[in-house]
Scaffold this motif. Structure first.
Motif, PDB file in Angstrom:
ATOM      1  N   HIS A  11       0.849  -1.046  -0.114  1.00 49.88           N
ATOM      2  CA  HIS A  11      -0.245  -0.067   0.070  1.00 49.88           C
ATOM      3  C   HIS A  11       1.210   0.837   0.183  1.00 49.88           C
ATOM      4  N   HIS A  12       1.889   1.114   0.697  1.00 55.96           N
ATOM      5  CA  HIS A  12       3.241   1.816   0.415  1.00 55.96           C
ATOM      6  C   HIS A  12       3.759   2.722  -0.822  1.00 55.96           C
ATOM      7  N   PHE A  13       3.371   2.086  -2.495  1.00 57.43           N
ATOM      8  CA  PHE A  13       3.380   2.046  -3.341  1.00 57.43           C
ATOM      9  C   PHE A  13       2.466   1.954  -4.494  1.00 57.43           C
ATOM     10  N   GLY A  14       1.264   2.304  -3.752  1.00 53.90           N
ATOM     11  CA  GLY A  14       0.080   2.518  -4.341  1.00 53.90           C
ATOM     12  C   GLY A  14       0.191   4.025  -4.967  1.00 53.90           C
ATOM     13  N   LYS A  15       0.799   4.711  -4.436  1.00 46.01           N
ATOM     14  CA  LYS A  15       0.623   6.245  -5.069  1.00 46.01           C
ATOM     15  C   LYS A  15       0.733   6.372  -6.581  1.00 46.01           C
ATOM     16  N   SER A  16       1.751   5.640  -7.131  1.00 39.88           N
ATOM     17  CA  SER A  16       1.902   6.353  -8.261  1.00 39.88           C
ATOM     18  C   SER A  16       1.179   5.553  -9.265  1.00 39.88           C
ATOM     19  N   ILE A  17       0.191   4.119  -8.292  1.00 36.48           N
ATOM     20  CA  ILE A  17      -0.230   3.113  -9.654  1.00 36.48           C
ATOM     21  C   ILE A  17      -1.491   4.059  -9.732  1.00 36.48           C
ATOM     22  N   HIS A  18      -1.915   4.694  -8.773  1.00 34.99           N
ATOM     23  CA  HIS A  18      -3.464   5.705  -8.954  1.00 34.99           C
ATOM     24  C   HIS A  18      -3.375   6.556  -9.446  1.00 34.99           C
ATOM     25  N   ASP A  19      -1.572   7.450  -9.641  1.00 38.50           N
ATOM     26  CA  ASP A  19      -1.637   8.182 -10.692  1.00 38.50           C
ATOM     27  C   ASP A  19      -1.176   8.102 -12.216  1.00 38.50           C
ATOM     28  N   ARG A  20      -0.618   7.213 -11.923  1.00 43.46           N
ATOM     29  CA  ARG A  20      -1.485   6.957 -13.786  1.00 43.46           C
ATOM     30  C   ARG A  20      -1.521   6.190 -14.017  1.00 43.46           C
ATOM     31  N   SER A  21      -3.012   5.171 -13.007  1.00 40.80           N
ATOM     32  CA  SER A  21      -4.754   5.408 -13.629  1.00 40.80           C
ATOM     33  C   SER A  21      -5.273   6.359 -13.813  1.00 40.80           C
ATOM     34  N   ALA A  22      -5.584   7.505 -12.962  1.00 43.53           N
ATOM     35  CA  ALA A  22      -5.669   8.878 -13.097  1.00 43.53           C
ATOM     36  C   ALA A  22      -5.395   9.704 -13.937  1.00 43.53           C
ATOM     37  N   ASP A  23      -4.250   9.348 -14.627  1.00 39.34           N
ATOM     38  CA  ASP A  23      -3.525   9.745 -15.989  1.00 39.34           C
ATOM     39  C   ASP A  23      -4.320   8.985 -17.553  1.00 39.34           C
ATOM     40  N   ARG A  24      -4.478   7.829 -17.170  1.00 39.12           N
ATOM     41  CA  ARG A  24      -4.672   7.354 -18.903  1.00 39.12           C
ATOM     42  C   ARG A  24      -6.325   7.388 -18.307  1.00 39.12           C
ATOM     43  N   LEU A  25      -7.192   6.931 -16.659  1.00 38.46           N
ATOM     44  CA  LEU A  25      -7.831   7.317 -16.989  1.00 38.46           C
ATOM     45  C   LEU A  25      -8.852   8.947 -17.764  1.00 38.46           C
ATOM     46  N   GLN A  26      -7.793   9.813 -17.207  1.00 40.12           N
ATOM     47  CA  GLN A  26      -8.668  10.751 -17.861  1.00 40.12           C
ATOM     48  C   GLN A  26      -7.948  10.903 -19.184  1.00 40.12           C
ATOM     49  N   SER A  27      -7.305  10.386 -19.766  1.00 39.33           N
ATOM     50  CA  SER A  27      -7.164  10.556 -21.054  1.00 39.33           C
ATOM     51  C   SER A  27      -8.253   9.607 -21.962  1.00 39.33           C
ATOM     52  N   GLU A  28      -8.261   8.415 -21.461  1.00 39.51           N
ATOM     53  CA  GLU A  28      -9.742   7.811 -22.059  1.00 39.51           C
ATOM     54  C   GLU A  28     -11.312   8.386 -21.733  1.00 39.51           C
ATOM     55  N   LEU A  29     -11.239   9.392 -20.648  1.00 44.29           N
ATOM     56  CA  LEU A  29     -11.996   9.238 -20.533  1.00 44.29           C
ATOM     57  C   LEU A  29     -12.775  11.308 -21.567  1.00 44.29           C
ATOM     58  N   THR A  30     -11.069  11.617 -22.098  1.00 42.94           N
ATOM     59  CA  THR A  30     -11.044  12.932 -23.255  1.00 42.94           C
ATOM     60  C   THR A  30     -11.190  12.400 -24.312  1.00 42.94           C
TER      61      THR A  30
END
Length: 358
Positions: free
Chosen positions: A79-98
């Motif tokens: 769980h301490h290494f989840g921020k990068s995963i969430h950040d990458r997922s958020a960027d990908r999600l924003q791109s797909e939604l755009t």
């Protein structure tokens, strides 16, 4: 200054304070940076909550390399290494939604243009001389062509939208899977120690006193021969089968975790000793089947069970402590039956298990 006749709460607070200083002293002695992840890693090691982690840490060379420490943290504290995963997922999600938004706007514009052209063609037909069949036929052909073009465009847009929705679902699934693995023992697919502690926090963290919940702990006295590096694959195969077997035994409302030592912890929403004994017998039979092999001689499975209930435990640490005492009695007496904790032997103060209270 020592407190005269300290209460259980005061004892627990004193224990946490001592453990806090011990963790920082150990980090300082080993010249390890006292970052949040290193602190929690050392907490797990010093407190004894995770014997497997403690053994692997003890085998690290001195001085301890930062890479080796990070590898342990990634394995046991994901769980301490989840921020990068969430950040990458958020960027990908924003791109797909755009892109999805652009596709929908394209479809809207295409449909609007088709509607306008269809209106114009219809107007020309209405205003044309009824005797001029060539003009009417020409407008009908134009309408047919526009309709075919619009159908093709709509099909392409629907395909793009479908693919983008699938991509969004895949990203969401990836994040959900990461969240799940934080609290899951990956080999057995049961909850891990962190998930077990979290469940205890939920039970004792509500407004109402937990009622009629039992904690059944189990030790399987056969895993030691498989600790050698060359047998790690064999052990993982056995653990996978054990996890599947245990998951089949517990009810949907119950909660099973792989705790390393004791290996199995099951929270059941009942206190009937006969039913708990029946569950233990089923786990023993399932363990026997998991170790059964025609290709190699497997050791005889010896399962020991200890049980405590929320009726006798006012805190999560007391519940775990009672079940561990009962389990120790079962181990010392080589009892094949579940040993149930008796309140007459209670009273020892225990360490705080509620590190992951949310």
């Amino acid at each position: 200054m020592a407190i005269a006749n300290p209460s259980p709460k005061q004892l627990a607070q004193q224990s946490r304070k001592e453990l806090f200083y011990t963790v920082f002293a150990t980090l300082n002695r080993l010249e390890i940076d006292a970052s949040p992840v290193n602190y929690e890693l050392m907490y797990e090691i010093v407190s004894g909550n995770n014997p497997e982690l403690r053994e692997k840490f003890a085998r690290l060379g001195k001085p301890i390399a930062a890479e080796e420490l990070e590898a342990l943290a990634r394995a046991y504290l994901p769980h301490h290494f989840g921020k990068s995963i969430h950040d990458r997922s958020a960027d990908r999600l924003q791109s797909e939604l755009t892109t999805l938004k652009e596709s929908l706007l394209t479809g809207q514009n295409s449909l609007s243009n088709y509607t306008n052209m269809l209106g114009q063609a219809t107007g020309k037909i209405s205003s044309a001389d009824p005797r001029d069949m060539n003009a009417i036929r020409s407008q009908l052909q134009a309408i047919r062509h526009m309709t075919e073009v619009q159908h093709s465009a709509s099909t392409q847009i629907l395909d793009r939208v479908s693919n983008q929705i699938s991509a969004v679902a895949a990203i969401t699934s990836e994040v959900d899977e990461f969240e799940r693995t934080k609290f899951t023992h990956l080999v057995t697919n049961l909850a891990n120690r962190r998930g077990f502690n979290k469940k205890l926090a939920e039970i004792y963290g509500g407004e109402h006193y937990p009622d009629a919940v039992s904690l059944l702990l189990c030790n399987l006295l056969v895993l030691e021969p498989f600790e050698a590096k060359e047998l790690i694959k064999v052990k993982e195969a056995i653990l996978e089968r054990l996890g599947f077997a245990v998951a089949r035994v517990v009810q949907a409302t119950d909660f099973a975790a792989w705790l390393e030592r004791p290996q199995i912890g099951i929270l059941v929403w009942m206190t009937a000793e006969a039913e708990i004994q029946k569950m233990a017998d089923q786990i023993r039979k399932s363990a026997l089947a998991a170790f059964d092999s025609r290709q190699a001689k497997m050791p005889v499975v010896a399962a020991r069970f200890g049980c405590g209930t929320t009726y006798d435990a006012g805190t999560a640490s007391e519940l775990v402590g009672h079940a561990e005492k009962a389990l120790q009695t079962a181990t010392d007496t080589a009892s094949d039956k579940v040993v149930f904790f008796s309140a007459g032997g209670a009273g020892d103060a225990r360490k705080d298990w509620m590190l992951y209270r949310e």
